[in-house]
Each structure stands twice: as C-alpha cells, then as structure tokens.
Design a protein around this motif. Structure first.
Motif, PDB file in Angstrom:
ATOM      1  N   ASP A  44      -8.194 -11.467  -9.880  1.00 13.37           N
ATOM      2  CA  ASP A  44      -8.190 -11.467  -8.417  1.00 13.37           C
ATOM      3  C   ASP A  44      -6.805 -11.111  -7.874  1.00 13.37           C
ATOM      4  OD1 ASP A  44      -9.447 -11.877  -5.882  1.00 13.37           O
ATOM      5  OD2 ASP A  44      -8.400 -13.808  -5.747  1.00 13.37           O
ATOM      6  N   ALA A  45      -5.761 -11.625  -8.515  1.00 13.11           N
ATOM      7  CA  ALA A  45      -4.396 -11.287  -8.099  1.00 13.11           C
ATOM      8  C   ALA A  45      -4.125  -9.796  -8.286  1.00 13.11           C
ATOM      9  CB  ALA A  45      -3.390 -12.123  -8.886  1.00 13.11           C
ATOM     10  N   LEU A  46      -4.614  -9.241  -9.386  1.00 16.87           N
ATOM     11  CA  LEU A  46      -4.453  -7.803  -9.611  1.00 16.87           C
ATOM     12  C   LEU A  46      -5.235  -7.005  -8.565  1.00 16.87           C
ATOM     13  CD1 LEU A  46      -4.689  -7.537 -13.489  1.00 16.87           C
ATOM     14  CD2 LEU A  46      -2.705  -7.033 -12.086  1.00 16.87           C
ATOM     15  N   TRP A  47      -6.414  -7.495  -8.196  1.00 22.11           N
ATOM     16  CA  TRP A  47      -7.224  -6.796  -7.195  1.00 22.11           C
ATOM     17  C   TRP A  47      -6.514  -6.762  -5.849  1.00 22.11           C
ATOM     18  CZ3 TRP A  47     -10.652  -3.285  -6.720  1.00 22.11           C
ATOM     19  CH2 TRP A  47     -11.298  -3.087  -5.521  1.00 22.11           C
ATOM     20  N   LYS A  48      -5.841  -7.855  -5.505  1.00 24.28           N
ATOM     21  CA  LYS A  48      -5.112  -7.919  -4.236  1.00 24.28           C
ATOM     22  C   LYS A  48      -3.975  -6.899  -4.193  1.00 24.28           C
ATOM     23  CE  LYS A  48      -6.377 -12.592  -3.059  1.00 24.28           C
ATOM     24  NZ  LYS A  48      -5.954 -13.981  -2.891  1.00 24.28           N
ATOM     25  N   GLN A  49      -3.415  -6.570  -5.347  1.00 24.30           N
ATOM     26  CA  GLN A  49      -2.394  -5.519  -5.414  1.00 24.30           C
ATOM     27  C   GLN A  49      -3.030  -4.138  -5.400  1.00 24.30           C
ATOM     28  OE1 GLN A  49      -0.219  -6.161  -9.013  1.00 24.30           O
ATOM     29  NE2 GLN A  49       0.662  -8.100  -8.322  1.00 24.30           N
ATOM     30  N   LEU A  50      -4.179  -4.035  -6.014  1.00 21.42           N
ATOM     31  CA  LEU A  50      -4.852  -2.749  -6.195  1.00 21.42           C
ATOM     32  C   LEU A  50      -5.545  -2.262  -4.935  1.00 21.42           C
ATOM     33  CD1 LEU A  50      -5.719  -0.648  -8.369  1.00 21.42           C
ATOM     34  CD2 LEU A  50      -7.698  -2.089  -8.792  1.00 21.42           C
ATOM     35  N   GLU A  51      -6.156  -3.168  -4.194  1.00 16.69           N
ATOM     36  CA  GLU A  51      -6.963  -2.799  -3.035  1.00 16.69           C
ATOM     37  C   GLU A  51      -6.202  -1.979  -1.980  1.00 16.69           C
ATOM     38  OE1 GLU A  51     -10.359  -4.940  -0.359  1.00 16.69           O
ATOM     39  OE2 GLU A  51      -8.631  -6.131  -0.947  1.00 16.69           O
ATOM     40  N   PRO A  52      -4.986  -2.397  -1.568  1.00 10.91           N
ATOM     41  CA  PRO A  52      -4.277  -1.569  -0.573  1.00 10.91           C
ATOM     42  C   PRO A  52      -3.932  -0.158  -1.085  1.00 10.91           C
ATOM     43  CG  PRO A  52      -3.218  -3.707  -0.807  1.00 10.91           C
ATOM     44  CD  PRO A  52      -4.279  -3.626  -1.848  1.00 10.91           C
ATOM     45  N   LEU A  53      -3.630  -0.064  -2.388  1.00 14.51           N
ATOM     46  CA  LEU A  53      -3.321   1.241  -2.958  1.00 14.51           C
ATOM     47  C   LEU A  53      -4.543   2.158  -2.937  1.00 14.51           C
ATOM     48  CD1 LEU A  53      -1.142   0.219  -6.030  1.00 14.51           C
ATOM     49  CD2 LEU A  53      -0.360   1.270  -3.923  1.00 14.51           C
ATOM     50  N   GLU A  54      -5.708   1.594  -3.238  1.00 18.08           N
ATOM     51  CA  GLU A  54      -6.918   2.394  -3.224  1.00 18.08           C
ATOM     52  C   GLU A  54      -7.283   2.838  -1.806  1.00 18.08           C
ATOM     53  OE1 GLU A  54     -10.032   0.287  -5.240  1.00 18.08           O
ATOM     54  OE2 GLU A  54      -9.512   1.230  -7.139  1.00 18.08           O
ATOM     55  N   LYS A  55      -7.069   1.966  -0.839  1.00 21.05           N
ATOM     56  CA  LYS A  55      -7.376   2.314   0.548  1.00 21.05           C
ATOM     57  C   LYS A  55      -6.439   3.402   1.062  1.00 21.05           C
ATOM     58  CE  LYS A  55      -9.635  -1.860   2.097  1.00 21.05           C
ATOM     59  NZ  LYS A  55      -9.593  -3.000   3.028  1.00 21.05           N
ATOM     60  N   SER A  56      -5.178   3.359   0.641  1.00 21.83           N
ATOM     61  CA  SER A  56      -4.222   4.369   1.094  1.00 21.83           C
ATOM     62  C   SER A  56      -4.498   5.731   0.452  1.00 21.83           C
ATOM     63  CB  SER A  56      -2.789   3.931   0.802  1.00 21.83           C
ATOM     64  OG  SER A  56      -2.544   3.912  -0.580  1.00 21.83           O
ATOM     65  N   GLN A  57      -5.115   5.737  -0.730  1.00 22.30           N
ATOM     66  CA  GLN A  57      -5.433   6.987  -1.415  1.00 22.30           C
ATOM     67  C   GLN A  57      -6.635   7.700  -0.780  1.00 22.30           C
ATOM     68  OE1 GLN A  57      -4.740   8.331  -4.901  1.00 22.30           O
ATOM     69  NE2 GLN A  57      -2.724   7.406  -4.765  1.00 22.30           N
ATOM     70  N   SER A  58      -7.568   6.927  -0.246  1.00 23.35           N
ATOM     71  CA  SER A  58      -8.778   7.556   0.281  1.00 23.35           C
ATOM     72  C   SER A  58      -8.698   7.837   1.753  1.00 23.35           C
ATOM     73  CB  SER A  58      -9.985   6.681   0.032  1.00 23.35           C
ATOM     74  OG  SER A  58      -9.814   5.410   0.603  1.00 23.35           O
TER      75      SER A  58
END
Length: 58
Positions: A44-58
C-alpha cells in the motif's frame, strides 16, 4: 541517445509493488496472516508513491 540507459522509476516501482503483492498472496495462502498484513501494508505504501506517477504519465 543517452536516455536509452536511464531507468524508468515508474517501471521500477510497479515491479516492486507487484512483487510485494505476490509475497503477500503467498503468505496468506500459507496461513501467515501477520505476514500478509505487513506485506499488504508495504504494498500500500508503494502504491501511494506509484499512483501520482501513473496519473502524471496519462
């Protein structure tokens, strides 16, 4: 040309996240509920780091 050798942080985080989820699943299957809870929290901690990066890519 030199951008070819740069690592993609999004890809690295996604790989770590998937590995944690798989470890958590295996812990749950083996009956290690505490281990499952801990690994799920780490995922879950990794997802919290990953989610903003994925949103900025799309």
């Amino acid at each position: 040309m030199f951008g070819l050798f740069k690592s993609d942080p999004l890809k690295k985080l996604r790989k770590q996240y998937d590995a944690k989820l798989e470890e958590a699943m295996n812990a749950q299957r083996n009956g290690n509920i505490r281990g499952y809870a801990q690994l799920s929290e780490e995922a879950d901690a990794l997802w919290k780091q990953l989610e903003p990066l994925e949103k900025s890519q799309s």
